[in-house]
Design a protein around this motif. Sequence first.
Motif, PDB file in Angstrom:
ATOM      1  N   THR A 127       0.832  -0.972  -0.064  1.00 44.63           N
ATOM      2  CA  THR A 127      -0.037   0.098  -0.039  1.00 44.63           C
ATOM      3  C   THR A 127       0.708   1.320  -0.195  1.00 44.63           C
ATOM      4  O   THR A 127       0.226   2.265   0.133  1.00 44.63           O
ATOM      5  CB  THR A 127      -1.027   0.057   1.067  1.00 44.63           C
ATOM      6  OG1 THR A 127      -0.234   0.015   2.419  1.00 44.63           O
ATOM      7  CG2 THR A 127      -2.002  -1.246   1.447  1.00 44.63           C
ATOM      8  N   TRP A 155      -0.752   4.028  -1.955  1.00 56.51           N
ATOM      9  CA  TRP A 155      -1.743   5.102  -1.467  1.00 56.51           C
ATOM     10  C   TRP A 155      -1.398   5.701  -0.029  1.00 56.51           C
ATOM     11  O   TRP A 155      -2.004   6.669  -0.063  1.00 56.51           O
ATOM     12  CB  TRP A 155      -3.130   3.870  -0.928  1.00 56.51           C
ATOM     13  CG  TRP A 155      -2.949   3.138  -2.242  1.00 56.51           C
ATOM     14  CD1 TRP A 155      -2.950   1.580  -2.279  1.00 56.51           C
ATOM     15  CD2 TRP A 155      -3.471   3.463  -3.632  1.00 56.51           C
ATOM     16  NE1 TRP A 155      -3.223   1.104  -3.542  1.00 56.51           N
ATOM     17  CE2 TRP A 155      -3.526   2.003  -4.485  1.00 56.51           C
ATOM     18  CE3 TRP A 155      -3.735   4.570  -4.232  1.00 56.51           C
ATOM     19  CZ2 TRP A 155      -3.774   2.071  -5.607  1.00 56.51           C
ATOM     20  CZ3 TRP A 155      -4.285   4.500  -5.395  1.00 56.51           C
ATOM     21  CH2 TRP A 155      -4.433   3.347  -6.248  1.00 56.51           C
ATOM     22  N   LEU A 180      -9.157   1.754   3.338  1.00 57.17           N
ATOM     23  CA  LEU A 180      -8.035   0.920   2.675  1.00 57.17           C
ATOM     24  C   LEU A 180      -7.984   0.030   3.744  1.00 57.17           C
ATOM     25  O   LEU A 180      -7.821  -1.233   3.664  1.00 57.17           O
ATOM     26  CB  LEU A 180      -6.927   1.843   2.476  1.00 57.17           C
ATOM     27  CG  LEU A 180      -5.477   0.965   2.167  1.00 57.17           C
ATOM     28  CD1 LEU A 180      -4.789   1.807   1.000  1.00 57.17           C
ATOM     29  CD2 LEU A 180      -4.655   0.553   3.302  1.00 57.17           C
ATOM     30  N   PHE A 233      -9.283   2.680  -1.065  1.00 55.77           N
ATOM     31  CA  PHE A 233      -8.734   3.967  -1.000  1.00 55.77           C
ATOM     32  C   PHE A 233      -9.386   5.109  -1.916  1.00 55.77           C
ATOM     33  O   PHE A 233      -9.740   6.120  -1.566  1.00 55.77           O
ATOM     34  CB  PHE A 233      -7.248   3.934  -1.416  1.00 55.77           C
ATOM     35  CG  PHE A 233      -6.493   5.326  -1.028  1.00 55.77           C
ATOM     36  CD1 PHE A 233      -6.260   5.796   0.041  1.00 55.77           C
ATOM     37  CD2 PHE A 233      -6.136   5.950  -2.186  1.00 55.77           C
ATOM     38  CE1 PHE A 233      -5.537   6.844   0.427  1.00 55.77           C
ATOM     39  CE2 PHE A 233      -5.457   7.394  -2.069  1.00 55.77           C
ATOM     40  CZ  PHE A 233      -5.395   7.842  -0.600  1.00 55.77           C
ATOM     41  N   THR A 234      -9.357   4.503  -3.247  1.00 53.16           N
ATOM     42  CA  THR A 234      -9.825   5.576  -4.015  1.00 53.16           C
ATOM     43  C   THR A 234     -11.355   5.895  -3.845  1.00 53.16           C
ATOM     44  O   THR A 234     -11.709   7.177  -4.090  1.00 53.16           O
ATOM     45  CB  THR A 234      -9.938   4.864  -5.584  1.00 53.16           C
ATOM     46  OG1 THR A 234      -8.375   4.523  -5.759  1.00 53.16           O
ATOM     47  CG2 THR A 234     -10.246   5.744  -6.785  1.00 53.16           C
ATOM     48  N   CYS A 246      -7.057   9.244  -8.306  1.00 57.16           N
ATOM     49  CA  CYS A 246      -6.667   7.886  -8.027  1.00 57.16           C
ATOM     50  C   CYS A 246      -7.140   6.852  -8.692  1.00 57.16           C
ATOM     51  O   CYS A 246      -6.692   5.657  -8.620  1.00 57.16           O
ATOM     52  CB  CYS A 246      -7.051   7.907  -6.442  1.00 57.16           C
ATOM     53  SG  CYS A 246      -6.308   8.826  -5.292  1.00 57.16           S
TER      54      CYS A 246
END
Length: 182
Positions: free
Chosen positions: A40, A43, A69, A119-120, A134
């Motif tokens: 990750t 991110w 996330l 995350f996005t 993202c």
Amino acid sequence: MRIPAGLYDADRSLATLAAARIPPDVGRVLSAVEEAAESTKLWWGAAAAMAWLGGRRGRRAAVTGLTALLLGQLVANGLGKRLADRPRPPKEWFPHDEVDDRPDSSSFPSGHTAAAVAFTAGVASAWPAAGAVCALPAALVALERVQSGAHYPTDVVGGAVIGLAGAWLTHRAPRPIARRRA
């Protein structure tokens, strides 16, 4: 994990198509994005940039994205892989040597995809423009997981669903009382 024959055939068709049709230059870009997303890192870096450059909105987007996330990773890697125990796609499907560098854990669901989508989507709920930015690397991560032979397409879809659920739960989570008054 037992997959119905029709779904397995679709997985095979899509995986072999992705592995054979993606030009080598695009494959290198996909690998670079996946490497950046490993553990990750991509991110967390994006969250740091948003928090530093985006003011209050950027900090809120970073916290929301990272919370989603973490929830997506927990469900995908902590629970999903333990329950599914699905083997990785057969190496014969992939005409490249990337298939030799893949984990031994369960194929379902894709933790990389769960993290990227969570995350996005989390960022998008707090700062839509940053979420749109993202979205491209998130889509590239998902494609790379199939193209490299690490996952079946249905593993990636499962990871995306988990990521979206994590973002939705994060967005719907109760806010602290002090923040509601402000």
